[in-house]
Design a protein around this motif. Sequence first.
Motif, PDB file in Angstrom:
ATOM      1  N   ASP A  11     -12.548  14.212  13.407  1.00 25.71           N
ATOM      2  CA  ASP A  11     -11.779  15.032  12.316  1.00 25.71           C
ATOM      3  C   ASP A  11     -10.331  14.363  12.257  1.00 25.71           C
ATOM      4  O   ASP A  11      -9.429  14.662  12.694  1.00 25.71           O
ATOM      5  N   ILE A  12     -10.476  13.375  11.165  1.00 19.86           N
ATOM      6  CA  ILE A  12      -9.219  12.675  11.159  1.00 19.86           C
ATOM      7  C   ILE A  12      -8.708  12.551   9.750  1.00 19.86           C
ATOM      8  O   ILE A  12      -9.961  12.370   8.845  1.00 19.86           O
ATOM      9  N   CYS A  13      -7.912  12.110   9.104  1.00 17.40           N
ATOM     10  CA  CYS A  13      -7.535  11.481   7.780  1.00 17.40           C
ATOM     11  C   CYS A  13      -6.757  10.264   8.028  1.00 17.40           C
ATOM     12  O   CYS A  13      -5.866   9.901   8.725  1.00 17.40           O
ATOM     13  N   VAL A  14      -7.280   9.267   7.338  1.00 16.25           N
ATOM     14  CA  VAL A  14      -6.796   7.879   7.219  1.00 16.25           C
ATOM     15  C   VAL A  14      -6.010   7.538   6.101  1.00 16.25           C
ATOM     16  O   VAL A  14      -6.736   7.348   5.192  1.00 16.25           O
ATOM     17  N   LEU A  15      -4.725   6.976   6.229  1.00 15.93           N
ATOM     18  CA  LEU A  15      -3.850   6.279   5.315  1.00 15.93           C
ATOM     19  C   LEU A  15      -4.143   4.845   5.586  1.00 15.93           C
ATOM     20  O   LEU A  15      -3.468   4.347   6.437  1.00 15.93           O
ATOM     21  N   ALA A  16      -4.799   4.213   4.693  1.00 12.78           N
ATOM     22  CA  ALA A  16      -4.919   2.732   4.784  1.00 12.78           C
ATOM     23  C   ALA A  16      -3.877   2.004   3.856  1.00 12.78           C
ATOM     24  O   ALA A  16      -3.909   2.360   2.652  1.00 12.78           O
ATOM     25  N   VAL A  17      -3.067   1.195   4.237  1.00 12.24           N
ATOM     26  CA  VAL A  17      -2.060   0.510   3.440  1.00 12.24           C
ATOM     27  C   VAL A  17      -2.546  -1.099   3.482  1.00 12.24           C
ATOM     28  O   VAL A  17      -2.286  -1.541   4.672  1.00 12.24           O
ATOM     29  N   ALA A  18      -2.448  -1.599   2.620  1.00  2.94           N
ATOM     30  CA  ALA A  18      -2.689  -3.149   2.275  1.00  2.94           C
ATOM     31  C   ALA A  18      -1.537  -3.682   1.926  1.00  2.94           C
ATOM     32  O   ALA A  18      -0.857  -3.577   0.690  1.00  2.94           O
ATOM     33  N   LEU A  19      -0.973  -4.764   2.270  1.00  2.00           N
ATOM     34  CA  LEU A  19       0.118  -5.467   2.127  1.00  2.00           C
ATOM     35  C   LEU A  19      -0.026  -6.787   1.706  1.00  2.00           C
ATOM     36  O   LEU A  19      -0.904  -7.592   2.207  1.00  2.00           O
ATOM     37  N   GLY A  20       0.623  -7.250   0.639  1.00  2.00           N
ATOM     38  CA  GLY A  20       0.547  -8.610   0.054  1.00  2.00           C
ATOM     39  C   GLY A  20       1.344  -9.525   0.725  1.00  2.00           C
ATOM     40  O   GLY A  20       2.237  -9.154   1.203  1.00  2.00           O
ATOM     41  N   ASP A  21       0.971 -10.949   0.636  1.00  2.00           N
ATOM     42  CA  ASP A  21       1.862 -11.832   1.186  1.00  2.00           C
ATOM     43  C   ASP A  21       3.387 -11.586   0.764  1.00  2.00           C
ATOM     44  O   ASP A  21       4.115 -11.965   1.684  1.00  2.00           O
ATOM     45  N   ALA A  22       3.586 -11.513  -0.581  1.00  2.00           N
ATOM     46  CA  ALA A  22       4.943 -11.434  -0.916  1.00  2.00           C
ATOM     47  C   ALA A  22       6.038 -10.454  -0.263  1.00  2.00           C
ATOM     48  O   ALA A  22       7.073 -10.347  -0.061  1.00  2.00           O
ATOM     49  N   THR A  23       5.226  -9.202   0.052  1.00  2.00           N
ATOM     50  CA  THR A  23       6.040  -8.187   0.848  1.00  2.00           C
ATOM     51  C   THR A  23       6.194  -8.387   2.329  1.00  2.00           C
ATOM     52  O   THR A  23       6.750  -7.409   3.032  1.00  2.00           O
ATOM     53  N   MET A  24       5.712  -9.500   2.763  1.00  2.00           N
ATOM     54  CA  MET A  24       5.505  -9.790   4.458  1.00  2.00           C
ATOM     55  C   MET A  24       6.752 -10.668   4.441  1.00  2.00           C
ATOM     56  O   MET A  24       6.819 -11.097   5.647  1.00  2.00           O
ATOM     57  N   GLU A  25       7.381 -11.416   3.428  1.00  2.00           N
ATOM     58  CA  GLU A  25       8.154 -12.565   3.548  1.00  2.00           C
ATOM     59  C   GLU A  25       9.673 -12.243   4.271  1.00  2.00           C
ATOM     60  O   GLU A  25      10.237 -11.043   3.908  1.00  2.00           O
ATOM     61  N   ASP A  26       9.901 -13.096   5.111  1.00  2.00           N
ATOM     62  CA  ASP A  26      11.097 -12.733   5.834  1.00  2.00           C
ATOM     63  C   ASP A  26      11.997 -14.075   6.081  1.00  2.00           C
ATOM     64  O   ASP A  26      12.164 -14.378   7.285  1.00  2.00           O
TER      65      ASP A  26
END
Length: 208
Positions: free
Chosen positions: A43-58
């Motif tokens: 009994d869970i609700c899952v929020l799945a978030v996919a990140l693109g390469d450009a959003t992870m640049e540091d």
Amino acid sequence: MAADSRLSHHIFGTPGSGRLVVLVGAGIGVALDPLPVETAARDICVLAVALGDATMEDPGGYGSETPAEQTASWLAQLIRQTLEQTAAESEQRATTAGLVIYGRAVDVALRAVVELGDAIDRLALIGVAAPQEPLDRDDLAALIAGVNAKALVMNGQRVEGAAAAAAAWYRDHLPSARVEMVPEASELSLSAVWGRVLSHVAPGTIRR
């Protein structure tokens, strides 16, 4: 700040459930249910978030807030908004969530965990690598030193020792973490461990 529409996200499981599980990873495939039979059993609700390469640049010397830092703030806001909605729809009035971090999204997702504080009560880090550069290791170690969520780190054993070393690094730097190495696995897939992961981040949710 409103959650950024560039974050690709999808909700599956049981809408309105009192337990929110957030799954964050790189690539559009993360937005899909890793193992529907295991998800449906809880009994869970899952929020799945996919990140693109450009959003992870540091990049170093960026001069202002980096894309990774911006993404972490947007991710934290999205999780807050979803928690508020879950609490409004559920009789259990949930105020905390479990967070599953997969692969290359680990740095961004852990930044969001720090911003969210006690709103994240359980963490699972799956198939993660440790920071490569000494300065990056020092920065992330200092950042996550105050994370109180109970953490599980899972890596595959067949990655020439790198996975074990990475798992040990997170165990040593997250205050409440333990490691489980998966035998006969190299690049660990979410589907292979999804049932075990849900038992950690969403305990007590098996349907009777």
